[in-house]
Motif scaffolding. Structure first.
Motif, PDB file in Angstrom:
ATOM      1  N   GLN A  59       0.952  -1.236   0.090  1.00 20.26           N
ATOM      2  CA  GLN A  59       0.023   0.113   0.110  1.00 20.26           C
ATOM      3  C   GLN A  59       0.718   1.397  -0.097  1.00 20.26           C
ATOM      4  O   GLN A  59       1.748   1.216   0.718  1.00 20.26           O
ATOM      5  CB  GLN A  59      -0.722  -0.080   1.285  1.00 20.26           C
ATOM      6  N   VAL A  78      -3.792   8.465  -4.328  1.00 15.87           N
ATOM      7  CA  VAL A  78      -4.069   7.187  -3.592  1.00 15.87           C
ATOM      8  C   VAL A  78      -5.485   7.066  -3.340  1.00 15.87           C
ATOM      9  O   VAL A  78      -5.869   6.008  -2.455  1.00 15.87           O
ATOM     10  CB  VAL A  78      -3.225   7.317  -2.327  1.00 15.87           C
ATOM     11  N   LYS A  81      -7.396   3.482  -2.880  1.00  9.68           N
ATOM     12  CA  LYS A  81      -6.496   2.496  -2.236  1.00  9.68           C
ATOM     13  C   LYS A  81      -6.722   2.362  -0.796  1.00  9.68           C
ATOM     14  O   LYS A  81      -6.971   3.179  -0.215  1.00  9.68           O
ATOM     15  CB  LYS A  81      -5.005   3.095  -2.670  1.00  9.68           C
ATOM     16  N   ARG A  82      -5.961   1.059  -0.347  1.00  7.32           N
ATOM     17  CA  ARG A  82      -5.695   0.930   0.803  1.00  7.32           C
ATOM     18  C   ARG A  82      -4.547   1.482   1.563  1.00  7.32           C
ATOM     19  O   ARG A  82      -3.502   1.101   0.983  1.00  7.32           O
ATOM     20  CB  ARG A  82      -6.227  -0.529   1.383  1.00  7.32           C
ATOM     21  N   THR A  83      -4.508   2.524   2.296  1.00  6.94           N
ATOM     22  CA  THR A  83      -3.254   2.893   2.584  1.00  6.94           C
ATOM     23  C   THR A  83      -3.452   3.897   3.849  1.00  6.94           C
ATOM     24  O   THR A  83      -4.510   4.181   4.540  1.00  6.94           O
ATOM     25  CB  THR A  83      -2.982   4.112   1.578  1.00  6.94           C
TER      26      THR A  83
END
Length: 252
Positions: A59, A78, A81-83
């Motif tokens: 990530q 981002v 996204k998983r972040t």
């Protein structure tokens, strides 16, 4: 308007103003230049505000110092996204903006540093002969999944031949960052983290380096352990976690 930062001198000078806050900027800028982009505002030779985007893990990671609304265009990279976004300074506006389109969770973290150490014997600096034990350990810990054994100085605590707790040390002149502290769940509450962290802390202080670390502010067992070693609180910062689980959910 933010400018892209390519100057190593600006990065180093910024880090020296407060390594407890800016050390991640230095680590990623110099260790992973092909995967790190920094945009910011320069005043008197240092970054008065910046956004760093690091895409080196599964990530991406975003680090923000002194948020401004013109950073949103960069954060769009981002979205979806998983972040996790690390925010030093004001975070409310950013949190509201990200909440409009993302699943977000806000988390408070505390930075601690040590000027003395209460030593707990039993930890070990990991050597090449410990690589197999470290590989067995990291297979159980998402945080260490893509970790290169030789990338940083690593330390651990064993039960028999099994590595059950580990951490790493990294840093620049005058300070060292203790990171990645993790104890396997079934071995927690036995003092393994104290053994590992106190060993690193003693080593840093013997070299006249200031050790520091960060931890979830609600992780009271870890904070108690660090304070027992000799750490004290420095400041807080926020994590804005996006879209579910990330590697950063696993910690002592």
């Amino acid at each position: 308007m933010l400018e892209k930062i390519n100057s190593a001198d600006i990065i180093r000078t910024t880090v020296r103003t407060n390594p407890f806050i800016h050390n991640w900027l230095s680590i990623d800028f110099f260790s992973n230049p092909q995967k790190t982009e920094v945009y910011g505002k320069v005043e008197d030779g240092i970054l008065s505000s910046y956004i760093m985007i690091f895409i080196g893990y599964e990530q991406p990671i975003v680090i923000i110092y002194n948020y401004s609304s013109d950073m949103l265009d960069y954060i769009n990279l981002v979205r979806g996204k998983r972040t996790v976004i690390w925010v030093f300074g004001e975070y409310e506006e950013l949190f509201r903006e990200m909440s409009k389109t993302e699943q977000v969770v806000l988390r408070d973290n505390v930075i601690l540093f040590a000027r003395k150490v209460n030593f707990y014997p039993g930890g070990k600096k990991l050597m090449l002969e410990d690589e197999s034990a470290f590989n067995d350990f990291k297979a159980k810990v998402h945080w260490f999944k893509n970790s290169n054994f030789l990338a940083f100085k690593r330390y651990g605590s064993f039960e028999g031949e099994k590595l059950v707790a580990a951490a790493l040390r990294r840093g620049e002149p005058n300070y060292c960052n203790i990171g990645g502290v993790y104890t396997l769940r079934e071995y927690r509450g036995k003092g393994h983290a104290k053994k590992v962290v106190s060993l690193i802390t003693r080593e840093c202080l013997e070299m006249n380096l200031v050790p520091f670390l960060s931890v979830h502010s609600k992780n009271e067992p870890a904070i108690r352990a660090y304070k027992a070693i000799g750490f004290e609180e420095f400041s807080h910062f926020k994590w804005i976690k996006l879209n579910g689980f990330t590697a950063f959910d696993e910690e002592t």
